[in-house]
Write an enzyme that holds these catalytic residues in place. Structure first.
Site, PDB file in Angstrom:
ATOM      1  N   ARG A  91       0.825  -1.206   0.000  1.00 19.69           N
ATOM      2  CA  ARG A  91       0.000   0.000   0.000  1.00 19.69           C
ATOM      3  C   ARG A  91       0.860   1.257   0.000  1.00 19.69           C
ATOM      4  NH1 ARG A  91      -0.613  -3.509   3.971  1.00 19.69           N
ATOM      5  NH2 ARG A  91      -0.256  -3.002   6.130  1.00 19.69           N
ATOM      6  N   ASP A  94      -0.785   3.830   4.882  1.00 23.79           N
ATOM      7  CA  ASP A  94      -1.633   3.169   5.867  1.00 23.79           C
ATOM      8  C   ASP A  94      -1.609   4.055   7.108  1.00 23.79           C
ATOM      9  OD1 ASP A  94      -3.215   1.200   7.056  1.00 23.79           O
ATOM     10  OD2 ASP A  94      -1.487   0.041   7.745  1.00 23.79           O
TER      11      ASP A  94
END
Length: 164
Positions: A91, A94
């Site tokens: 990702r 986060d």
């Protein structure tokens, strides 16, 4: 005013630049960041076949209620381009709330304290830098004690100095 302890991280693209952008957006929409840890690099936890993460702990003074703060953080993740395609997958960013004051909360949006905190060295190490004497409201141990007790063996390396 609430004092929230956040962990920000990511493992895609220019990780350092994404952390800086997240800090800017949190400061703009959530409150005043009063302290931050150094940035740490850690191999991916849980799903290991992905790039390593940069993580940083932030101490945020905020007037937002806990669920509202979590929603703001989720909105920042979306604005920064986070895609939730795979649990524990790679990702861009986060944003997690680890603790808020001494609150214990379980809602559809938020669990406080963060349930995985005691088991994750990559969260405890930066948090211990900014709040070593903070007491976990359920386990009744300081963050420094939780770090000492943590059995997570992932290598966590300091990459930069604190910025606040």
């Amino acid at each position: 005013m609430n004092k929230a302890y956040l962990l920000i991280g990511g493992n895609l693209g220019n990780r350092y630049a994404y952390l800086q952008e997240a800090v800017r957006l949190i400061q703009e929409s959530c409150g005043n960041i009063v302290h931050s840890s150094a940035i740490y690099e850690t191999a991916a936890w849980g799903k290991t076949d992905q790039p390593s993460f940069y993580n940083q702990a932030l101490v945020l003074e905020t007037a937002l209620a806990p669920d509202d703060l979590m929603q703001h953080l989720l909105d920042i993740e979306t604005a920064m381009g986070r895609k939730r395609a795979e649990k524990l997958g790679p990702r861009i960013i986060d944003l997690d709330i680890l603790l808020i004051d001494g609150l214990v909360i379980s809602s559809s949006l938020l669990q406080l304290p963060h349930p995985a905190l005691p088991n994750r060295k990559f969260a405890l190490l930066p948090l211990s830098e900014v709040a070593p004497t903070l007491v976990h409201p359920v386990l009744h141990k300081t963050i420094a004690e939780l770090l000492t007790d943590c059995i997570d063996e992932l290598d966590v390396q300091k990459k930069s100095a604190a910025t606040y």
